[in-house]
Design an enzyme around this catalytic site. Structure first.
Site, PDB file in Angstrom:
ATOM      1  N   ARG A  76       0.684  -1.164  -0.088  1.00 21.27           N
ATOM      2  CA  ARG A  76      -0.002  -0.021  -0.187  1.00 21.27           C
ATOM      3  C   ARG A  76       0.893   1.232   0.126  1.00 21.27           C
ATOM      4  NH1 ARG A  76      -4.267   0.606   4.766  1.00 21.27           N
ATOM      5  NH2 ARG A  76      -4.685  -1.511   3.956  1.00 21.27           N
ATOM      6  N   HIS A  94      -7.966  -4.274  -7.608  1.00 22.30           N
ATOM      7  CA  HIS A  94      -7.745  -3.487  -6.657  1.00 22.30           C
ATOM      8  C   HIS A  94      -9.116  -3.516  -5.715  1.00 22.30           C
ATOM      9  CE1 HIS A  94      -5.175  -0.615  -4.150  1.00 22.30           C
ATOM     10  NE2 HIS A  94      -6.342   0.208  -4.154  1.00 22.30           N
ATOM     11  N   TYR A 101     -17.839  12.498 -14.608  1.00 18.71           N
ATOM     12  CA  TYR A 101     -17.608  13.724 -15.781  1.00 18.71           C
ATOM     13  C   TYR A 101     -16.335  13.543 -16.283  1.00 18.71           C
ATOM     14  CZ  TYR A 101     -21.663  15.240 -12.936  1.00 18.71           C
ATOM     15  OH  TYR A 101     -22.662  15.406 -12.493  1.00 18.71           O
TER      16      TYR A 101
END
Length: 833
Positions: free
Chosen positions: A31, A77, A121
């Site tokens: 991570r 993931h 968007y």
């Protein structure tokens, strides 16, 4: 409990320890820390690989970010969508990454801290440079591992033809460790890697000839290379970065600071707010307005400076108190073979070189195998076309494909793959041109096979390939540095910005202070009217005027016995006619207190100087006190007690001495006393002092004190009355007595002269700057004032208008090229004691 289940007792301490270690390693490896080879954390690696799976390469169009996030979440993931999208957004921001890996379309945030638009968007695809991160990934160059549900495989590292960890840096907080690696310029890094390949024994200094320092996407200026060199050598260090600012002056002489670059990772909007707060809280004085005029062309923060302030001082304070100057703690921690390590610059480069050689070897083995496989098939096809009639006969004579395959293999000694290729061969391959193409292809394949084998057999050839590829990368993506470097220390003091010029400092009766370049005061003749020296308010006049260098420390002593510190360059600069600035706006001094004395000190850090020098104080009522200079060497914002002042008294003078001076104190009725400084023992700061002179009556008071060397034959004593009369007298005319006496006459005081206003120690080459209460100033060469006896009324030094009086006198040393425009001597009369 079911029969198939059972309870296993465990120690909770051991279980917690094991669980926490597992968690820690998961955070460290999976991570928070980047891999030293491709410089990526798992989430970034999965995003880039997932985008390639979707075909979002640079040469194709964009697709919705939501689709990318879904692809990465669903396949590789299994975490929150925000973690993937935020990582993806950062890789598209040109102010976050020196070389962005994603080409974003839409609102991907702003340097002001505005967040990106929702993933539905925005659109994205891989940036051109990201193609180099994924180059050759399908040629077995890296290892693959199963994803979270073992349904797919994902790369454990990307092939990375570019040294991504060095050019883009990384930051992350793991468990028990953290990393903060700064970005660098690609051209410099490539040159450094090539230099290391050519000279494996190169040291840090050698690398710094190529890799100068970090190079931030937002530009700025790196101050000092000591921290950079330490980080390059050890993997840990501190880099100081300042925003880029320019000071411009308009036609009216007003200065403005224009900030065009800010330090890395600084929020521009927060920076402007902080600067405005510093202005509002008066922590940074001299700012009239702050505006953010940034647009698509770039950053532009405008700081307008007040007329009586210095832009360089304002800018230096902005650097000190805001994020316009930021320091970055370098901590080069990365995963090396799955284990976290602190790496120096050379270690980072060596790890990248080792990885690239490994990729080239694996790619070459893959290419060699594919070339050998193809050569094997082409060899079989050539055998077939050379014996095409017999081949056709065998095929037509066979009942099944397997029968034909077996017959061909037995007849021509072919392999199963070759036989299969022959049986699948199209008839067009039997033309003469196609047959020649097969032979040419075979020859080309054999050359490739030989070349690949040479690569695998030669480490030097492998290194040459690494260098060749790096040259291609540099030519394609290399650019100029954005961050400038200055070789000064990171903590640049204000002194470095301000020339150490001689300044004339003036303090008015109402507490207005300013500094002016001393050459603005022109030398005049004795008896002149003077020039306008300062624009003062009604009922105000210049009380102190003296000369000091811009870098000097100024110890200011008030009538109530407080001591304040001020650097001369911190005093607002103004022209000769300006009134200056209220001193309470510069120092935290009560409004009812006034500056009465000052001492100019060049340095407050020289212990030997501090311990062997003293400050001698004198009060209006004739008390005198001596204290070690060491007691006043630690500046405090609120000041300190310098001397205890009794009720009805006030401080009038303070002088710096070496402990062996002769002290002369004069009162306004024209008498003076001389005694040795050793008659006054050293006391603490809070002492009130002892009697220095006995005054004639309650209306009498001390007007000044001078400290001179006993054997100084060149120095004379200057006294000046309030109506403009003055004279010089030899020191020897003042006999030495014990302190506390009434003294001897130093000037013949009458209605014409007025009361004594000051006493000064001067030499022939000195100049006087005389200021009256109306603000007029005259500069006078002392060699026109001849030495005369104590019991005289002196000579007219300055002509005053009716009702005007002398306010203050200061002694300065003139420049060699200054000339005085002298007038003829004026008659004066002497009177006996």
């Amino acid at each position: 409990m079911a029969d198939t289940q059972k309870i296993i007792p465990i120690n909770i301490e051991d279980e917690m320890k094991t669980a926490y270690i597992d968690y820690s390693m998961s955070v460290i490896v999976s991570r928070a820390l980047p891999d030293v080879r491709d410089g990526l954390k798992p989430v970034h690696r999965r995003i880039l690989y997932g985008m390639q799976d979707l075909g979002l390469v640079y040469s194709r169009g964009h697709k919705k970010s939501a689709r990318v996030v879904g692809e990465v979440l669903g396949k590789y993931h299994p975490h929150g969508d925000s973690s993937v999208y935020e990582a993806m957004v950062r890789m598209a921001q040109d102010w976050s990454l020196r070389y962005p890996l994603i080409d974003g379309q839409g609102n991907f945030g702003h340097i002001d801290g505005d967040s990106a638009a929702a993933m539905r968007y925005t659109e994205a695809k891989l940036a051109r440079i990201a193609d180099e991160m994924l180059s050759d990934i399908k040629k077995e160059t890296v290892d693959f591992a199963f994803n979270f549900d073992d349904s797919l495989k994902e790369p454990t590292v990307l092939p990375a033809r570019i040294p991504n960890l060095l050019i883009n840096g990384a930051s992350g907080i793991a468990v028990g460790m953290a990393t903060n690696m700064l970005p660098h310029n690609l051209t410099e890094v490539v040159n450094g890697v090539i230099a290391t390949i050519k000279n494996p024994d190169i040291d840090t200094e050698g690398l710094m000839e190529h890799i100068k320092a970090p190079d931030f996407p937002t530009g700025g200026i790196i101050y000092g290379l000591e921290g950079v060199k330490e980080a390059f050598e050890t993997g840990r260090g501190r880099v100081v970065v300042r925003g880029k600012a320019e000071i411009i002056t308009d036609g009216k002489g007003r200065e403005t600071i224009i900030i065009t670059e800010i330090p890395f990772q600084v929020n521009k909007s927060s920076l402007v707010i902080k600067m405005s707060e510093l202005r509002r809280d008066e922590k940074v004085e001299g700012i009239s307005e702050i505006r953010d005029e940034s647009d698509r062309e770039g950053i532009r923060i405008v700081v307008e400076v007040k007329r009586d302030a210095m832009a360089q001082v304002v800018l230096s304070k902005l650097y000190k108190y805001s994020q316009l100057q930021s320091s970055y703690g370098v901590n080069n921690v990365a995963l090396v073979k799955g284990r976290p390590q602190i790496l120096s610059l050379k270690s980072l480069i060596e790890e990248f070189i080792e990885f690239r050689i490994e990729v080239i070897v694996r790619r070459t083995r893959y290419d060699l195998r594919k070339a050998q496989e193809r050569a094997h098939i082409v060899e079989g096809l050539i055998i077939a076309v050379d014996n095409i009639d017999e081949v056709i006969k065998i095929i037509r004579g066979s009942n099944t494909v397997d029968e034909a395959k077996t017959a061909l293999m037995e007849r021509f000694g072919l392999s199963e793959l070759q036989t299969k290729a022959i049986l699948e061969m199209r008839l067009q391959k039997l033309t003469g041109l196609e047959i020649e193409k097969l032979r040419a292809e075979y020859d080309e394949l054999m050359k490739k096979i030989q070349y690949f084998q040479e690569i695998l057999a030669s480490v030097e050839l492998q290194k040459e390939i690494v260098v060749e590829e790096l040259h291609e990368i540099r030519d394609k993506f290399g650019d100029e540095r954005r961050t400038q470097i200055t070789f000064a220390d990171g903590e640049i003091s204000i002194e470095d910005l301000i020339p150490n010029e001689e300044m004339m400092v003036s303090i008015s009766h109402l507490g207005y202070i300013k500094r002016t370049k001393s050459d603005q005061y022109k030398v005049q003749g004795r008896g002149g009217k003077g020039s306008k020296g300062s624009k003062t308010r009604d009922a105000d006049f210049i009380e102190h005027i003296f000369v000091a260098n811009a870098h000097n420390y100024l110890l200011l002593f008030t009538e109530q016995g407080r001591c304040y510190w001020l650097r001369v360059f911190e005093i607002p600069e103004a022209n000769r006619n300006a009134s200056g600035r209220v001193i309470q706006n510069i120092l935290q001094m009560p409004k009812e207190d006034n500056v009465k004395a000052y001492i100019i000190v060049q340095d407050l850090t020289d212990k030997d100087f501090l311990e062997n020098n003293f400050i001698v104080f004198c009060t209006r009522n004739g008390l005198i006190k001596k204290t070690s200079l060491m007691a006043y060497s630690r500046p405090r914002v609120n000041g300190i007690n310098a001397i205890t002042i009794n009720e009805g008294d006030q401080l009038i003078e303070a002088k710096l001495t070496d402990g062996n001076k002769e002290i002369i104190i004069a009162n306004k009725l024209g008498r003076a006393i001389r005694f040795n400084e050793q008659k006054v023992r050293s006391m603490g700061r809070n002492a009130a002092g002892v009697k220095g002179i006995t005054l004639a009556n309650d209306e009498d008071q001390v007007v000044g004190m001078v400290c001179v060397d006993s054997d100084d034959s060149e120095t004379s004593i200057l006294v000046l009355s309030e109506n403009g009369n003055g004279k010089r007298t030899g020191i020897e005319e003042y006999r030495i007595t014990n302190r506390g006496g009434k003294g001897v006459k130093t000037m013949n005081i009458n209605e014409k002269t007025g009361l004594l206003i000051t006493i000064k120690a001067v030499v022939d080459t000195d100049h006087l700057v005389i200021t009256n209460r109306s603000g007029l100033t005259i500069r006078l060469a002392l060699d026109v004032v001849r030495v005369m006896g104590r019991a005289t009324q002196g000579v007219r030094l300055i002509s005053l208008n009716k009702g005007d009086k002398i306010a203050d006198v200061t002694v300065i040393q003139p420049d060699e090229d200054e000339e005085s425009d002298l007038i003829t001597d004026v008659d004066f009369t002497e009177s006996e004691e």
